[in-house]
Motif scaffolding. Sequence first.
Motif, PDB file in Angstrom:
ATOM      1  N   ARG A  29      99.264 110.361   9.572  1.00 22.87           N
ATOM      2  CA  ARG A  29     100.172 109.695  10.435  1.00 22.87           C
ATOM      3  C   ARG A  29     100.086 108.221  10.771  1.00 22.87           C
ATOM      4  O   ARG A  29     100.934 107.651  11.141  1.00 22.87           O
ATOM      5  CB  ARG A  29     100.074 110.420  11.952  1.00 22.87           C
ATOM      6  CG  ARG A  29     100.453 111.865  11.690  1.00 22.87           C
ATOM      7  CD  ARG A  29     101.783 112.246  11.594  1.00 22.87           C
ATOM      8  NE  ARG A  29     102.179 113.398  11.418  1.00 22.87           N
ATOM      9  CZ  ARG A  29     102.456 114.343  10.484  1.00 22.87           C
ATOM     10  NH1 ARG A  29     102.207 113.436   9.262  1.00 22.87           N
ATOM     11  NH2 ARG A  29     102.509 115.450  10.307  1.00 22.87           N
ATOM     12  N   ASP A  60     110.429 109.671  12.640  1.00 18.38           N
ATOM     13  CA  ASP A  60     109.935 108.194  13.120  1.00 18.38           C
ATOM     14  C   ASP A  60     108.523 108.478  13.174  1.00 18.38           C
ATOM     15  O   ASP A  60     107.620 107.318  13.143  1.00 18.38           O
ATOM     16  CB  ASP A  60     110.589 107.710  14.511  1.00 18.38           C
ATOM     17  CG  ASP A  60     112.015 107.302  14.140  1.00 18.38           C
ATOM     18  OD1 ASP A  60     112.594 106.969  13.121  1.00 18.38           O
ATOM     19  OD2 ASP A  60     112.899 107.388  15.027  1.00 18.38           O
ATOM     20  N   GLN A  61     108.098 109.681  13.184  1.00 17.64           N
ATOM     21  CA  GLN A  61     106.453 109.781  13.526  1.00 17.64           C
ATOM     22  C   GLN A  61     105.840 110.243  12.280  1.00 17.64           C
ATOM     23  O   GLN A  61     104.858 110.613  12.286  1.00 17.64           O
ATOM     24  CB  GLN A  61     106.360 110.960  14.580  1.00 17.64           C
ATOM     25  CG  GLN A  61     106.972 110.656  15.980  1.00 17.64           C
ATOM     26  CD  GLN A  61     106.488 109.514  16.538  1.00 17.64           C
ATOM     27  OE1 GLN A  61     105.122 109.345  16.619  1.00 17.64           O
ATOM     28  NE2 GLN A  61     107.342 108.818  17.026  1.00 17.64           N
TER      29      GLN A  61
END
Length: 273
Positions: A29, A60-61
């Motif tokens: 991440r 988006d993560q």
Amino acid sequence: RSRHDHTPPEVARADLSSAILILAAWGERDIPAFPWVTPPADHAVNAARNLLVQLGAIDDQLVLTAIGEQMNALPLHPRLSRLMIAAQENQCVMEASIAAALLSERDPFVQTPDRHDADDGPNVESDLINRIVRLQRHYSGVPDPEIHRAGAENISRVALNLRRSIDRRSVDAPISDPTCMAESLSRSILAAYPDRLAKRRTSESTSGLMVGGRGVKLDQSTSVRTSDLFVCIKIDGSGEESLVRIASAIEEPWLPDDKLVFNRECFFHQKLQ
């Protein structure tokens, strides 16, 4: 003597979208925190992430989506993986596999085709689809002096492997109806190049404005002659107007509603003061 002491590492030169997709599949991440041998530039990472988000591969993560999982399983650049997945939905896997092979392997055409449509092919403004039609005619036994035989055979082998990778049932599928194929493949191309969509500046102009504000100019040999919207598949140059070597026309109803943004802009008109 004029050469640099060291060649810049590939991570500083290459498109990082494939690497970022793999990291997302691993569960990473925090891209900067990954133990790179040579950390990539922030702008290159951001460009790759933005592309993968537009392709629907990650959120988006940086979490992999269902489409992203399918894309990661294919031995292709994320754009072409998205092309194949969209083609499976649009039932044009055979033609899309040839398109992906054309865009990833050495060009089998010995020179840039100067015909704006393929003989007996669909009436469509698409350089890529016209090349596919000509290759299919070549495979059926109709000689084409502009096609290199060994190069065409390589495209055929790669396309077959791609069809096997995504759907073994499509390996021996019959060739689609030309008109239906053209629309299905054009929709699939749009899914793979959402950031390369361009709008012609005027109806008579060969120049256009691409998503993001980049100026482009259609090459004189292109098949895209009248379409207001087109996808810039192959672009050369980085000046005020980059040259589009391979383009494909797009219809406005094909644009996804969730990606459209409407703005009202005010400006000062000199003649009305």
